[in-house]
Design an enzyme around this catalytic site. Structure first.
Site, mmCIF file in Angstrom:
data_model
loop_
_atom_site.group_PDB
_atom_site.id
_atom_site.type_symbol
_atom_site.label_atom_id
_atom_site.label_comp_id
_atom_site.label_asym_id
_atom_site.label_seq_id
_atom_site.Cartn_x
_atom_site.Cartn_y
_atom_site.Cartn_z
ATOM 1 N N CYS A 112 10.093 -11.135 -1.888
ATOM 2 C CA CYS A 112 9.170 -11.593 -2.948
ATOM 3 C C CYS A 112 9.870 -11.785 -4.290
ATOM 4 C CB CYS A 112 8.030 -10.606 -3.114
ATOM 5 S SG CYS A 112 7.131 -10.333 -1.589
ATOM 6 N N HIS A 237 4.614 -10.896 -10.102
ATOM 7 C CA HIS A 237 4.436 -11.181 -8.676
ATOM 8 C C HIS A 237 3.005 -10.772 -8.298
ATOM 9 C CE1 HIS A 237 4.738 -11.309 -4.434
ATOM 10 N NE2 HIS A 237 4.935 -10.020 -4.248
ATOM 11 N N ASN A 267 -1.010 -12.603 -1.615
ATOM 12 C CA ASN A 267 0.418 -12.438 -1.878
ATOM 13 C C ASN A 267 1.178 -13.474 -1.064
ATOM 14 O OD1 ASN A 267 3.096 -11.694 -1.889
ATOM 15 N ND2 ASN A 267 2.731 -9.549 -1.366
HETATM 16 O O1 UT7 Z 1 5.079 -8.331 -1.905
HETATM 17 C C1 UT7 Z 1 5.093 -7.255 -1.007
HETATM 18 C C2 UT7 Z 1 4.799 -6.055 -1.712
HETATM 19 N N1 UT7 Z 1 3.701 -5.332 -1.135
HETATM 20 C C3 UT7 Z 1 2.830 -4.746 -1.950
HETATM 21 O O2 UT7 Z 1 2.874 -4.883 -3.131
HETATM 22 C C4 UT7 Z 1 1.817 -3.822 -1.377
HETATM 23 C C5 UT7 Z 1 1.804 -2.554 -2.160
HETATM 24 N N2 UT7 Z 1 0.783 -1.654 -1.675
HETATM 25 C C6 UT7 Z 1 -0.528 -1.928 -1.873
HETATM 26 O O3 UT7 Z 1 -0.905 -2.920 -2.455
HETATM 27 C C7 UT7 Z 1 -1.510 -0.900 -1.399
HETATM 28 O O4 UT7 Z 1 -0.839 0.267 -1.068
HETATM 29 C C8 UT7 Z 1 -2.360 -1.388 -0.202
HETATM 30 C C9 UT7 Z 1 -3.287 -2.495 -0.632
HETATM 31 C C10 UT7 Z 1 -1.455 -1.876 0.926
HETATM 32 C C11 UT7 Z 1 -3.201 -0.232 0.324
HETATM 33 O O5 UT7 Z 1 -4.049 0.239 -0.721
HETATM 34 P P1 UT7 Z 1 -4.157 1.798 -1.014
HETATM 35 O O6 UT7 Z 1 -5.164 1.960 -2.075
HETATM 36 O O7 UT7 Z 1 -2.767 2.293 -1.285
HETATM 37 O O8 UT7 Z 1 -4.738 2.348 0.316
HETATM 38 P P2 UT7 Z 1 -4.087 3.424 1.291
HETATM 39 O O9 UT7 Z 1 -2.870 2.877 1.958
HETATM 40 O O10 UT7 Z 1 -3.963 4.702 0.532
HETATM 41 O O11 UT7 Z 1 -5.235 3.559 2.368
HETATM 42 C C12 UT7 Z 1 -6.531 4.079 2.040
HETATM 43 C C13 UT7 Z 1 -7.414 3.965 3.276
HETATM 44 C C14 UT7 Z 1 -6.720 4.428 4.546
HETATM 45 O O12 UT7 Z 1 -7.674 5.113 5.330
HETATM 46 P P3 UT7 Z 1 -7.691 6.719 5.382
HETATM 47 O O13 UT7 Z 1 -6.330 7.112 5.884
HETATM 48 O O14 UT7 Z 1 -7.939 7.158 3.972
HETATM 49 O O15 UT7 Z 1 -8.826 7.011 6.325
HETATM 50 C C15 UT7 Z 1 -6.334 3.146 5.243
HETATM 51 O O16 UT7 Z 1 -6.251 3.284 6.642
HETATM 52 O O17 UT7 Z 1 -7.747 2.593 3.505
HETATM 53 C C16 UT7 Z 1 -7.465 2.256 4.852
HETATM 54 N N3 UT7 Z 1 -7.154 0.839 4.931
HETATM 55 C C17 UT7 Z 1 -8.095 -0.113 5.049
HETATM 56 N N4 UT7 Z 1 -9.425 -0.057 5.114
HETATM 57 C C18 UT7 Z 1 -10.098 -1.211 5.226
HETATM 58 C C19 UT7 Z 1 -5.924 0.237 4.886
HETATM 59 N N5 UT7 Z 1 -6.073 -1.094 4.977
HETATM 60 C C20 UT7 Z 1 -7.392 -1.339 5.077
HETATM 61 C C21 UT7 Z 1 -8.163 -2.510 5.198
HETATM 62 N N6 UT7 Z 1 -9.498 -2.405 5.258
HETATM 63 N N7 UT7 Z 1 -7.601 -3.744 5.227
#
Ligand code: UT7
Length: 312
Positions: A112, A237, A267
């Site tokens: 990215c 980004h 993204n």
């Molecule tokens: O250019 C590439 C660079 N990539 C990025 O910049 C991504 C950076 N990371 C992020 O943007 C975030 O970490 C995410 C959007 C990927 C995830 O958001 P988060 O607020 O960090 O959520 P999390 O990983 O802490 O997950 C919270 C909960 C989890 O469930 P439990 O374990 O709390 O029961 C996940 O399993 O949300 C769940 N979850 C979802 N739920 C519904 C993860 N993805 C999804 C989804 N829909 N698509």
């Protein structure tokens, strides 16, 4: 003379995939995606639409905007992690299709952050007076390496291309400073696995990005003896609205002074910064003499920023 941006262009595929569409294929909700990421929809390229096709449309538009003929390009740099084939490069395919027969051509791989790496590379050739015009394209077809069964990643990604022509601008304008960085030890946080799928440790990448984007943004401004208050426009980004907001708040700039294309494109990797730049220029959000900061991060891990005084 300095090195600056002479023209901008972008291309996004026609097909729109909404959060509601994704609710039908993975266990997710529109509410979760919108509130956690800021994404409402993304563009997905057709089966026969490759990175070289998207790069071509964006490049044509940038050349027209710069009023430059393809025969006058000396070098083509294409930032991508999703080339049509490992070789020939997308840059070589583009050289042929544009009729840029005098241009050298190569792809740049920094995920990215690729567009910022390409832009800074172009700057070096222009400032050294080796070349007069460098075409820099950021393009990715992430949909072809997306695991459509993984809700952690598939809701985030999209396809597209953005391009700029880099050339000589008057003293005091153009790219005034930059910062490029890499930390290979973090490579396993975001990578392409043996099934060719993009795999990500979202929480770790989030922490890295929230720290690195503001830091690099401030660094490039301080390198030119200015303060964060002097920044007129920020182009981060487009990975997650929460990460982008963290960078904006650290710089202390108003909400309308940050490019936000994530809502409709998601993204799209190395295309995200040049698409946001091109749209912002075309919408009149960037004015002559504005100090703009481009800042990105991505797989590698890599990061990069550039401070640009807008104008020729
Ligand atoms: O250019 C590439 C660079 N990539 C990025 O910049 C991504 C950076 N990371 C992020 O943007 C975030 O970490 C995410 C959007 C990927 C995830 O958001 P988060 O607020 O960090 O959520 P999390 O990983 O802490 O997950 C919270 C909960 C989890 O469930 P439990 O374990 O709390 O029961 C996940 O399993 O949300 C769940 N979850 C979802 N739920 C519904 C993860 N993805 C999804 C989804 N829909 N698509």
């Amino acid at each position: 003379m300095g090195a600056g941006i002479l023209g901008v262009g972008h291309y996004a595929p026609d097909k729109i995939v909404t959060n509601k569409d994704l609710e039908k294929i993975v266990d997710t909700t529109d509410e979760w995606i919108t509130s956690r990421t800021g994404i409402e929809e993304r563009r997905i390229a057709g089966d026969n639409e490759n990175s070289s096709d998207m790069a071509f449309f964006a490049a044509q538009s940038a050349l027209k905007d710069a009023n430059i003929n393809a025969k006058d390009i000396d070098l083509i740099l294409v930032a991508t992690v999703t080339p049509d084939t490992p070789f020939p490069s997308v840059a070589c395919m583009l050289q042929d299709r544009l009729g840029a027969q005098h241009a050298a051509a190569m792809d740049v791989s920094a995920a990215c952050t690729g567009f910022v790496y390409g832009l800074v590379t172009a700057q070096q050739f222009i400032e050294a007076k080796t070349y007069k015009h460098v075409l820099v394209v950021g393009v990715d077809k992430l949909s072809k390496i997306t695991d459509w069964t993984d809700r952690n990643t598939c809701v985030l990604l999209g396809d597209g291309a953005g391009a700029v022509v880099v050339g000589e601008v008057s003293e005091g304008k153009g790219i005034l400073s930059h910062e490029l960085g890499a930390n290979g030890a973090g490579g396993r946080e975001l990578y392409q696995n043996e099934n060719d799928h993009l795999v990500m440790n979202g929480r770790e990448v989030f922490k890295f990005a929230v720290r690195q984007m503001p830091e690099s943004s401030v660094n490039v401004v301080e390198k030119i003896g200015l303060k964060k208050e002097d920044v007129d426009y920020l182009i981060p980004h487009q990975a997650n609205i929460r990460i982008m907001e963290a960078a904006r708040e650290r710089l202390g700039i108003a909400e309308e002074k940050m490019a936000k294309t994530i809502k409709k494109y998601g993204n799209n990797s190395s295309a995200s910064i040049p698409i946001a730049l091109s749209e912002s220029v075309k919408q009149g959000k960037i004015k002559e003499n504005d100090l703009i900061v481009l800042v990105g991060f991505g797989g590698g891990l890599t990061w990069g920023a550039a401070a640009i005084r807008w104008g020729k």
